[in-house]
Design an enzyme around this catalytic site. Sequence first.
Site, mmCIF file in Angstrom:
data_model
loop_
_atom_site.group_PDB
_atom_site.id
_atom_site.type_symbol
_atom_site.label_atom_id
_atom_site.label_comp_id
_atom_site.label_asym_id
_atom_site.label_seq_id
_atom_site.Cartn_x
_atom_site.Cartn_y
_atom_site.Cartn_z
ATOM 1 N N ASP A 252 11.104 15.067 14.808
ATOM 2 C CA ASP A 252 12.155 16.190 13.866
ATOM 3 C C ASP A 252 12.056 17.098 13.345
ATOM 4 O OD1 ASP A 252 15.495 14.269 13.603
ATOM 5 O OD2 ASP A 252 14.695 15.977 12.596
ATOM 6 N N CYS A 341 24.334 15.431 24.497
ATOM 7 C CA CYS A 341 25.652 15.275 23.388
ATOM 8 C C CYS A 341 26.420 16.477 23.838
ATOM 9 C CB CYS A 341 25.398 14.847 21.653
ATOM 10 S SG CYS A 341 24.709 16.275 21.431
HETATM 11 N N1 SAH Z 1 18.213 10.256 17.969
HETATM 12 C C1 SAH Z 1 19.042 10.650 16.724
HETATM 13 C C2 SAH Z 1 20.680 11.137 15.848
HETATM 14 C C3 SAH Z 1 19.474 13.015 16.765
HETATM 15 S S1 SAH Z 1 20.875 14.153 15.771
HETATM 16 C C4 SAH Z 1 19.847 8.788 16.322
HETATM 17 O O1 SAH Z 1 19.834 8.383 16.973
HETATM 18 O O2 SAH Z 1 20.209 8.317 15.345
HETATM 19 C C5 SAH Z 1 19.028 15.439 16.133
HETATM 20 C C6 SAH Z 1 18.302 15.717 15.418
HETATM 21 O O3 SAH Z 1 17.760 16.423 15.862
HETATM 22 C C7 SAH Z 1 18.477 16.075 13.864
HETATM 23 O O4 SAH Z 1 18.056 14.582 13.259
HETATM 24 C C8 SAH Z 1 17.813 16.893 13.422
HETATM 25 O O5 SAH Z 1 17.504 17.030 12.323
HETATM 26 C C9 SAH Z 1 17.529 17.267 14.952
HETATM 27 N N2 SAH Z 1 17.085 18.672 15.508
HETATM 28 C C10 SAH Z 1 17.390 18.956 15.373
HETATM 29 N N3 SAH Z 1 16.792 20.652 15.824
HETATM 30 C C11 SAH Z 1 15.501 19.993 15.802
HETATM 31 C C12 SAH Z 1 14.089 21.107 17.069
HETATM 32 N N4 SAH Z 1 14.486 21.518 16.488
HETATM 33 N N5 SAH Z 1 13.337 20.556 16.597
HETATM 34 C C13 SAH Z 1 12.978 18.585 15.998
HETATM 35 N N6 SAH Z 1 14.687 18.316 15.638
HETATM 36 C C14 SAH Z 1 15.109 19.208 15.385
#
Ligand code: SAH
Length: 397
Positions: A252, A341
């Site tokens: 993340d 999503c």
């Molecule tokens: N899979 C998680 C929800 C994901 S929400 C669950 O099941 O609870 C999306 C996540 O992607 C967030 O935590 C955000 O910090 C991360 N994120 C957003 N852009 C990103 C990127 N370019 N690289 C890595 N993580 C990213």
Amino acid sequence: MTATLPPLRLKKGEDRRLRHGHPWIYSNQIDTAATPLAGFEPGQLVRVHDARDMLIGIGYINPHSLITVRLLTRDTGTTVDAYLVAKRLRAALALRERMYDQPYYRLVFGESDGLPGLVIDRYGSTLVGQIATAGMEALRPLVEQAVAEVLAPENLVWRNTGGSRAMEKLPEYVEAGIGEVPGTIEAREGDLRFRIDFAHAQKTGWFYDQRGNRDLFARYGSGARVLDVFSYLGGWGLRAAATFAERVVCVDSSLPACEGIEANAALNDLSGKVDTLHADAFDALKALREDGEQFDVIVLDPPAFIKRRKDHAAGLVAYKRLNQQALRMLAPGGLLVTCSCSHHLPEPELMHVVHEATSRAGRNASVLARLQQGPDHPLHPAIVETAYLKGLVCAVA
Ligand code: SAH
């Protein structure tokens, strides 16, 4: 009270969709000669009339918003008050209590629960709310009154942040409506506890929409090495570590999220199995591949790459790149869980993304399951936008 609300008149024929159950009125449906938009305040309640002046229902208006009116009731004898909100809340609660044996779920999902513009998530005795519209913002005192009556929670915290508020010209803020703003909140899933540092939480704190999908995953995931990309607090990764995996890598780009994974791994006695990678997902995938890593299971659960229709082409490219990069590291016979999503990416397009990625890599995928948001995020059959989450569980030979 209804009689004292200002009227809003629709153009001829524009009542049809409304009468068929859709609760939104767009600005171009309004007879602005009869009822000029300039005469309304953002968030005000209005009586909605058809072109023949028949009363259709009561809603709230924001003259600056493309979705100008959202209907709250079609019962023209009803008053919009805490009693009405409490009635909707009770119905929403009864539905969740039928499906979940613990108080951890999305309690209110906007229009689908008859409360447009309002989301409330439940973390035991703490509720976290988010308001998206000026109309619901104006009803906030009624919501608090109704919540106190129906649920009597320790805390109801408003986490009124996020892009949609700017479109309604609403400020962003976090504040307690009941009780206080907690330092941490806790979600429960499977047999795991997830502690969430509230100051650094994303959205309303936890992605309950994927919980049922993660239950399925925990049951039929298999393989030693798991990669959880866009992991947030490790919902997928920690569930894998608790059920079938020997080693999990969570990726993340948010440092508080990575710290949260470490803390939650410790909280659930899983520390030895879980590593975090604080990095951009695309960079991390590249680096892991260069290190010769392979995984038996890869989960891709990114934020919406297509927020608006005009982002479609660029977003689609991002989904393709992501899936292609991930596939290169998936062991033969591995499992790919790929999600989106983005409402603007329909499931057949996600299917196509997987197909293209696998055929380019000279591999074959079989789709074992189609995922959607859980039943605490019910779909409104008239509002296609309420169906936003989709995912595919693929076995890749
Ligand atoms: N899979 C998680 C929800 C994901 S929400 C669950 O099941 O609870 C999306 C996540 O992607 C967030 O935590 C955000 O910090 C991360 N994120 C957003 N852009 C990103 C990127 N370019 N690289 C890595 N993580 C990213």
